[in-house]
Design an enzyme around this catalytic site. Sequence first.
Site, mmCIF file in Angstrom:
data_model
loop_
_atom_site.group_PDB
_atom_site.id
_atom_site.type_symbol
_atom_site.label_atom_id
_atom_site.label_comp_id
_atom_site.label_asym_id
_atom_site.label_seq_id
_atom_site.Cartn_x
_atom_site.Cartn_y
_atom_site.Cartn_z
ATOM 1 N N ARG A 19 0.838 -1.207 0.000
ATOM 2 C CA ARG A 19 0.000 0.000 0.000
ATOM 3 C C ARG A 19 0.878 1.265 0.000
ATOM 4 O O ARG A 19 0.984 1.971 -1.012
ATOM 5 C CB ARG A 19 -0.964 -0.018 1.206
ATOM 6 C CG ARG A 19 -2.055 1.030 1.167
ATOM 7 C CD ARG A 19 -1.621 2.423 1.569
ATOM 8 N NE ARG A 19 -1.057 2.497 2.916
ATOM 9 C CZ ARG A 19 -0.464 3.569 3.400
ATOM 10 N NH1 ARG A 19 -0.345 4.669 2.661
ATOM 11 N NH2 ARG A 19 0.066 3.579 4.615
ATOM 12 N N HIS A 211 5.494 4.450 12.484
ATOM 13 C CA HIS A 211 5.497 4.332 11.018
ATOM 14 C C HIS A 211 6.488 5.393 10.519
ATOM 15 O O HIS A 211 6.144 6.543 10.307
ATOM 16 C CB HIS A 211 4.060 4.609 10.553
ATOM 17 C CG HIS A 211 3.830 4.653 9.081
ATOM 18 N ND1 HIS A 211 3.219 3.629 8.391
ATOM 19 C CD2 HIS A 211 4.071 5.603 8.157
ATOM 20 C CE1 HIS A 211 3.098 3.957 7.118
ATOM 21 N NE2 HIS A 211 3.609 5.155 6.944
ATOM 22 N N HIS A 213 9.058 6.977 7.993
ATOM 23 C CA HIS A 213 9.646 7.060 6.644
ATOM 24 C C HIS A 213 11.134 7.353 6.815
ATOM 25 O O HIS A 213 11.550 8.005 7.775
ATOM 26 C CB HIS A 213 8.913 8.121 5.824
ATOM 27 C CG HIS A 213 7.600 7.609 5.311
ATOM 28 N ND1 HIS A 213 7.442 7.067 4.061
ATOM 29 C CD2 HIS A 213 6.392 7.516 5.911
ATOM 30 C CE1 HIS A 213 6.190 6.673 3.897
ATOM 31 N NE2 HIS A 213 5.518 6.939 5.008
ATOM 32 N N CYS A 244 4.773 9.131 -0.037
ATOM 33 C CA CYS A 244 3.387 9.577 0.044
ATOM 34 C C CYS A 244 3.157 10.578 -1.074
ATOM 35 O O CYS A 244 3.894 11.554 -1.198
ATOM 36 C CB CYS A 244 3.093 10.218 1.401
ATOM 37 S SG CYS A 244 1.443 10.948 1.473
#
Length: 302
Positions: A19, A211, A213, A244
């Site tokens: 995803r 989460h 990055h 993103c």
Amino acid sequence: MSFKLDVPSKVSIVEVGPRDGLQNEKTPLSVSDKVKLIDALSDTGLRRIEAGSFVSPKWVPQMANSHEVLTKIKRKTGVVYSALTPNSRGFEDAISADADEVAVFGAASESFSQKNINCSIAESIDRFIPLIQAATSKGIPVRAYVSCILGCPYEGEIDAEAVLDISKTLLDLGCYEVSLGDTIGVGTPLKTQKLLNLLISQLPVEKLAMHMHDTYGQALANVLIGLQNGVQCFDSSVAGLGGCPYAQGASGNLASEDLVYMLSNMHIETGIDLNKLINVGHDISVRLDRANGSKVGKALKA
Ligand code: HMG
Ligand code: MG
């Protein structure tokens, strides 16, 4: 002399490559390639895989085939296949594709909320309420993301109180876990510790996930801070895929291979077979004709 760090003995990893990773690839991957990727990930010992998202195909065309993907994957017993859902429409679509779990996604930054989901933070909560109610009535667990926990591409610094505020609201509404998103990877260990000090003083640490990055190469250092604070769930993306679409310059999530390598060398149990994961990361990098974003993957495949 042996010594031990005070960290959890076991952690859970949420694989977000299919995803978070693929939503940012220039060339959308076909249904069969996505299914191949997810089936291969299922075989590594991963127990939580975010398989797609049910968002507007005009906004994120790369995820337009999520329904087909979720209905074609080989479901492995014990593996939870989840999907990102911004509103009730997305929730209904995810359920019709048999998603085991869904995730709502909000932000601690007003500007990011507007750019990402086209509404204010307060409006996003209004959209999540009926979704969470519907999910609860069907027994579907709802995870939540909070973006921009350590910085926003539009607003810069973000007040830790804003992160606490939305995280608390989402947990109070019935989300079982909040995944704290360092969307643009600007977090460093000191900033991460400062934020966790506040969050953990007000929220149960078992309900927090991280989460991170890896835009500035700080993700693993921040994970270590999380571990030392008792965080037991981390998101990562095989081969460090992704970014993103609404955060320019945001690179992929922390590579799953790098995370598993560090954890297993700290004797922290994940249940994941690193060699199998490295092969999946290698194969998807070749398929996408991109450099493998995992340092461990590159080193051990060399
Ligand atoms: P909108 O334009 O404000 O909503 O979109 P709308 O209600 O006005 O609908 C506009 C169009 O979208 C309509 O179609 C709707 O039917 C359709 P049209 O009439 O124009 O043909 N629509 C939908 N279609 C499919 N599925 C749906 C859906 N809802 C409406 N669920 C919306 C609002 C949220 C849908 C839109 O802004 C959107 O899809 N945004 C994409 C957001 C996104 O996917 N971002 C990337 C994921 S978040 C992320 O990566 C961060 C994270 O990793 C954590 C971190 O790193 O920080 C999670
Ligand atoms: Mg992300």
